[in-house]
Design a protein around this motif. Structure first.
Motif, PDB file in Angstrom:
ATOM      1  N   PHE A 246      25.708 -13.404  53.601  1.00 21.44           N
ATOM      2  CA  PHE A 246      27.091 -13.846  53.409  1.00 21.44           C
ATOM      3  C   PHE A 246      28.081 -12.716  53.673  1.00 21.44           C
ATOM      4  CE2 PHE A 246      25.471 -17.435  50.617  1.00 21.44           C
ATOM      5  CZ  PHE A 246      25.876 -18.427  51.495  1.00 21.44           C
ATOM      6  N   ILE A 251      27.014 -16.909  57.771  1.00 26.86           N
ATOM      7  CA  ILE A 251      27.029 -17.992  56.790  1.00 26.86           C
ATOM      8  C   ILE A 251      25.805 -18.895  56.945  1.00 26.86           C
ATOM      9  CG2 ILE A 251      28.344 -19.936  55.877  1.00 26.86           C
ATOM     10  CD1 ILE A 251      29.617 -17.147  55.512  1.00 26.86           C
ATOM     11  N   ARG A 255      23.215 -19.720  53.929  1.00 24.15           N
ATOM     12  CA  ARG A 255      22.919 -21.079  53.464  1.00 24.15           C
ATOM     13  C   ARG A 255      21.429 -21.378  53.539  1.00 24.15           C
ATOM     14  NH1 ARG A 255      25.995 -25.647  56.363  1.00 24.15           N
ATOM     15  NH2 ARG A 255      25.134 -26.856  54.635  1.00 24.15           N
ATOM     16  N   TRP A 278      27.247 -17.171  45.583  1.00 25.23           N
ATOM     17  CA  TRP A 278      28.161 -18.074  46.286  1.00 25.23           C
ATOM     18  C   TRP A 278      29.595 -17.863  45.801  1.00 25.23           C
ATOM     19  CZ3 TRP A 278      25.832 -23.696  46.776  1.00 25.23           C
ATOM     20  CH2 TRP A 278      24.641 -23.641  47.506  1.00 25.23           C
ATOM     21  N   TRP A 282      30.978 -16.351  49.155  1.00 29.23           N
ATOM     22  CA  TRP A 282      31.052 -17.496  50.070  1.00 29.23           C
ATOM     23  C   TRP A 282      32.244 -18.387  49.703  1.00 29.23           C
ATOM     24  CZ3 TRP A 282      27.242 -22.209  50.319  1.00 29.23           C
ATOM     25  CH2 TRP A 282      27.486 -22.935  51.486  1.00 29.23           C
ATOM     26  N   PRO A 283      33.449 -17.978  50.065  1.00 30.46           N
ATOM     27  CA  PRO A 283      34.645 -18.758  49.719  1.00 30.46           C
ATOM     28  C   PRO A 283      34.861 -19.911  50.690  1.00 30.46           C
ATOM     29  CG  PRO A 283      35.285 -16.786  50.899  1.00 30.46           C
ATOM     30  CD  PRO A 283      33.780 -16.729  50.767  1.00 30.46           C
ATOM     31  N   SER A 284      34.040 -20.929  50.584  1.00 27.30           N
ATOM     32  CA  SER A 284      34.123 -22.073  51.494  1.00 27.30           C
ATOM     33  C   SER A 284      33.908 -23.356  50.711  1.00 27.30           C
ATOM     34  CB  SER A 284      33.059 -21.942  52.587  1.00 27.30           C
ATOM     35  OG  SER A 284      32.868 -23.162  53.264  1.00 27.30           O
ATOM     36  N   ALA A 285      34.611 -24.404  51.132  1.00 23.92           N
ATOM     37  CA  ALA A 285      34.433 -25.699  50.475  1.00 23.92           C
ATOM     38  C   ALA A 285      33.019 -26.237  50.682  1.00 23.92           C
ATOM     39  CB  ALA A 285      35.453 -26.695  51.019  1.00 23.92           C
ATOM     40  N   GLN A 286      32.326 -25.728  51.696  1.00 17.98           N
ATOM     41  CA  GLN A 286      30.968 -26.202  51.970  1.00 17.98           C
ATOM     42  C   GLN A 286      30.032 -25.931  50.802  1.00 17.98           C
ATOM     43  OE1 GLN A 286      29.768 -27.894  54.828  1.00 17.98           O
ATOM     44  NE2 GLN A 286      28.021 -28.174  53.433  1.00 17.98           N
ATOM     45  N   ARG A 287      30.326 -24.872  50.049  1.00 21.58           N
ATOM     46  CA  ARG A 287      29.429 -24.547  48.940  1.00 21.58           C
ATOM     47  C   ARG A 287      29.416 -25.652  47.895  1.00 21.58           C
ATOM     48  NH1 ARG A 287      32.900 -19.541  46.155  1.00 21.58           N
ATOM     49  NH2 ARG A 287      34.692 -20.786  45.540  1.00 21.58           N
ATOM     50  N   SER A 288      30.560 -26.315  47.696  1.00 16.82           N
ATOM     51  CA  SER A 288      30.601 -27.416  46.726  1.00 16.82           C
ATOM     52  C   SER A 288      29.767 -28.597  47.209  1.00 16.82           C
ATOM     53  CB  SER A 288      32.045 -27.850  46.476  1.00 16.82           C
ATOM     54  OG  SER A 288      32.771 -26.827  45.833  1.00 16.82           O
ATOM     55  N   TRP A 314      34.614 -24.654  40.585  1.00 13.09           N
ATOM     56  CA  TRP A 314      35.021 -24.420  41.969  1.00 13.09           C
ATOM     57  C   TRP A 314      35.383 -25.695  42.718  1.00 13.09           C
ATOM     58  CZ3 TRP A 314      36.553 -19.798  42.301  1.00 13.09           C
ATOM     59  CH2 TRP A 314      35.962 -18.817  41.526  1.00 13.09           C
TER      60      TRP A 314
END
Length: 476
Positions: A246, A251, A255, A278, A282-288, A314
């Motif tokens: 990360f 990315i 993942r 994360w 990993w500041p991404s909406a994908q993590r949610s 988050w």
């Protein structure tokens, strides 16, 4: 860590002898059952199950050194050096004629960072096992702790002269070279060791951490990738790979490495460790979205609760509610307390402050030490302007989780909101001393020194010392 076949046979033979000599006592019977459970867990690579079985084994028969040795080995492989030290010490008390046990105790004292204790054991080891390399290694790390890097380098070279690829001596030499500001030489030593001894996972990890310390995330990820391929079940290398991937901007690898760890039967503590990475890197909406998918495949409520708490924090409080609502039954019981706490946290984030407060109050009334509920209620109280109550809950919280940097920062924020900047500063300073080398606490404390160059310099120097001590422990 599976037991060597010869040791399992020794343990089994010991139990058989006990049964033949006097008939199986209840203790012998419990020990035999524990051994069978341990063998099954070891064969399935179930480390928590193996640990639990070994604990039962030593409780049933606490006078057999082999049992304690095996428990110590398992604890050490999990990084629990304090517990491993206790187990090997018990074994040594039962078998003083075994210098290898004293060597193990010396090594574990070093790995746990207790140089003085390691030195004490090294002097004993010097008597019972003259020429044992761990005497020089211990003296070398003692020299490092006092910044006598030339002395540590000389001691490491003495060990390497007779054993050129000794892993522990290689690490000591690397640390001494780094202390002498010869980082290029340190990297070369580790790279040579890793190339010559591919099975030396410790040196490979040290090289990966070297790259992390120098901000070379891509090379750190490359080394961590090799380790995880060689030792697929190693948690430390897996977490290192996720972090390095990360931080290097890869990315996709971060993942995929996460997915390999976050299996449906993953240990909740391991899930929490990955989600912490994360959060930080990993500041991404994908993590949610990934968290929701993984939660849906989870095998247990404990796992789902970890994902739900992450989602609540988050940006997907509604997703957290969907995960825990059916388990958050009232009245609160031991089995529903954590689910209710996570639900209560999600509710205030959805704007349902009154319902959240009622739910959290119920959890804390049932379990005053529920960390999730105390944290959530403190955050809710800050949001609704009741800073004095937030201070009280945050104070209780850090007595439950004294090593949580996140919760120390919550207490400091609560004091600030209550208009008590003096106690906020005290909280940060105490956290800085009690949770050393934490970057978040250091950054928060440094902000309070803004404009005071002397105080800032002193803080920076102390943080450097903390990082130095952390580096020593991490490289062993």
């Amino acid at each position: 860590m599976p037991s060597p076949p010869y040791l399992i046979l020794r343990i089994a033979a010991c139990l058989s002898a006990s049964c033949l000599a006097a008939g199986c006592s209840s203790a012998d019977s419990r020990a035999a059952q524990a051994l069978a459970a341990y063998q099954a867990a070891a064969a399935a690579n179930d480390l928590p199950g193996a640990r639990e079985a070994l604990l039962k084994l030593v409780r049933a028969k606490d006078d057999v050194p082999d049992y304690w040795v095996e428990l110590g080995k398992l604890q050490a492989s999990a990084g629990s050096y304090g517990e491993a030290y206790y187990a090997f010490t018990r074994a040594y008390e039962l078998d003083r004629s075994n210098p290898e046990l004293l060597r193990a105790i010396t090594e574990l004292a070093l790995r746990s960072g207790d140089i003085n204790l390691a030195e004490t054991h090294a002097r004993e080891l010097e008597v019972v096992s003259p020429g044992n390399p761990w005497v020089k290694l211990t003296d070398g790390w003692a020299a490092v702790s006092e910044s006598h890097y030339d002395q540590a380098l000389a001691l490491s070279d003495q060990v390497l002269a007779s054993s050129p690829f000794d892993p522990a001596a290689t690490i000591l030499k690397t640390r001494a070279l780094m202390g002498l500001k010869r980082d290029a030489d340190a990297e070369a030593v580790l790279a040579k060791q890793v190339e010559a001894q591919p099975s030396d996972v410790g040196s490979a990890m040290a090289l990966a951490r070297f790259y992390l310390g120098h901000g070379d995330w891509a090379r750190a990820a490359d080394i961590a990738r090799r380790i995880t391929a060689q030792v697929p079940g190693d948690r430390n290398s897996a977490l290192l790979l996720i972090q390095a991937a990360f931080r290097s901007g890869n990315i996709a690898e971060g993942r995929s490495a996460s997915a390999r760890v976050l299996k449906p039967d993953a240990d909740p503590a391991l899930i929490a460790s990955v989600l912490d990475l994360w959060t930080d890197y990993w500041p991404s909406a994908q993590r949610s979205q990934d968290a929701r998918n993984l939660a849906g495949a989870s095998a247990s409520l404990g796992q789902k609760l970890i994902y739900a708490a992450f989602l609540s924090n988050w940006g997907s409080a509604a997703g957290a509610v969907r995960l825990v609502a059916s388990s958050a039954t009232l009245p609160v019981t031991a089995s529903s307390a954590e689910a209710n706490a996570v639900l209560g946290d999600a509710l205030w984030r959805l704007g349902k402050a009154k319902e959240s407060k009622s739910r959290l109050d119920s959890v804390i009334a049932f379990d005053p030490g529920n960390a999730t509920a105390l944290r959530a209620r403190a955050e809710l109280e800050l949001r609704t302007g009741n800073a004095a109550a937030a201070v009280i809950d945050a104070q209780k919280l850090i007595t439950v989780l004294p090593q949580s940097a996140r919760d120390r920062l919550l207490l400091a924020r609560s004091y600030t909101a209550a208009g008590n900047s003096r106690w906020s500063d005290r909280t940060l300073w105490a956290a800085f001393q009690e949770i050393p080398a934490d970057e978040r606490i250091y950054a928060a404390l440094r902000l309070t020194k803004k404009g005071d160059s002397d105080a800032t310099r002193n803080l920076d120097e102390e943080f450097a010392r903390q990082r130095e001590a952390q580096l020593n422990r991490g490289m062993l």
